[in-house]
Design a protein around this motif. Structure first.
Motif: not given
Length: 276
Positions: A1, A65, A90-91, A94, A98, A115, A119, A123, A255, A258-259
């Motif tokens: 990520m 989140l 938002s991406m 984030a 990050g 963050y 995220e 998502l 992180v 999420i990845w």
């Protein structure tokens, strides 16, 4: 990520540290003792981090989140265009947060929660769209992420899989290679969308699109990155790292998970679309 070096905790430094000390299995990472924090003006409330601290901070970050993700999901479900626009912005935010969190010497709870919030919006929007297009893929991705995490935790606790300099090098090289692949695909897509690795003319390996193979490799890297995250937490607790280390641990886990979730979501969506 982007924005987080997987397993970066292995070489993380904390206030009062000497220059960074690389992780070595035979010599646990050195963390400052609570008494050593006095030069930073901390009070007697400062104490070594515990597993409970890590658990609480992890619950708070993932709760943030999920809360923002639920709102983004509802927005995208009612207005897909607006929802995806908000998710895209938002991406980007984030990504910036990050990077900031990764390079800060001391963890900032506000920035880490920020963050998590952005995220979550990203998502939530993506998951809502995928759920509308491919029935059941979101739940499959969530279950696969949880199962993978549990399996890697068991392997770590039973010492079947251990953190090591070799594992760190493999993860680092793998992450860099995948980043180059994603970056190359973005550049190619901007030049000519028909050349995209995700298009109908995408190159294949063994009958599977190249990006599927890359995603499978990414899942493996993310799974083993969990081992480095677990090892970071255990080492921090065993060596009496500052209490604020719990935020760094929570950020790292978030992180990585999420990845892992995104890669599972993409693969399940591919097979769902292939069966339609």
């Amino acid at each position: 990520m982007p924005g987080y070096q997987v397993g970066g905790g292995a070489t993380q430094t904390y206030p009062g540290d000497a220059p960074q000390v690389s992780y070595a299995p035979e010599r646990p990472q050195q963390f400052p003792t609570p008494q050593g924090q006095e030069q930073y003006g901390t009070t007697s409330a400062s104490r070594p981090v515990t597993m409970d601290d890590v658990l609480i901070k992890t619950v708070v970050t993932f709760g943030t989140l999920l809360l923002f993700g639920a709102g983004s999901w509802a927005l995208t479900a009612t207005n897909p265009g607006l929802g995806m626009s908000v998710a895209f912005v938002s991406m980007l935010v984030a990504l910036v947060l990050g990077l900031v969190n990764s390079f800060k010497r001391r963890p900032s709870p506000a920035l880490i929660l920020g963050y998590a919030a952005f995220e979550g919006v990203m998502l939530g929007g993506i998951s809502s769209l995928f759920a509308a297009l491919y029935d059941g893929v979101v739940m499959k991705a969530i279950v696969a992420t949880l199962v993978t995490t549990l399996v890697m935790l068991v392997l770590f606790k039973t010492k079947v899989v251990r953190n090591s300099p070799t594992l760190m090098r493999v993860i680092t090289v793998g992450m860099f290679s995948i980043f180059v692949f994603y970056l190359g695909n973005m550049v190619v897509s901007l030049i000519n969308p028909a050349w995209s690795f995700y298009g109908p003319n995408a190159p294949t390996i063994g009958g599977f699109p190249l990006w599927i193979v890359v995603s499978l490799i990414a899942i493996g890297l993310a799974a083993f990155s969990l081992v480095t995250d677990f090892d970071y937490i255990v080492t921090a607790v065993d060596n009496g790292a500052p209490q604020e280390t719990a935020w760094t641990a929570a950020f790292g886990l978030m992180v990585t998970l999420i990845w892992l979730y995104i890669e599972f979501l993409r693969i399940f969506a591919y097979f769902a679309s292939d069966n339609n």
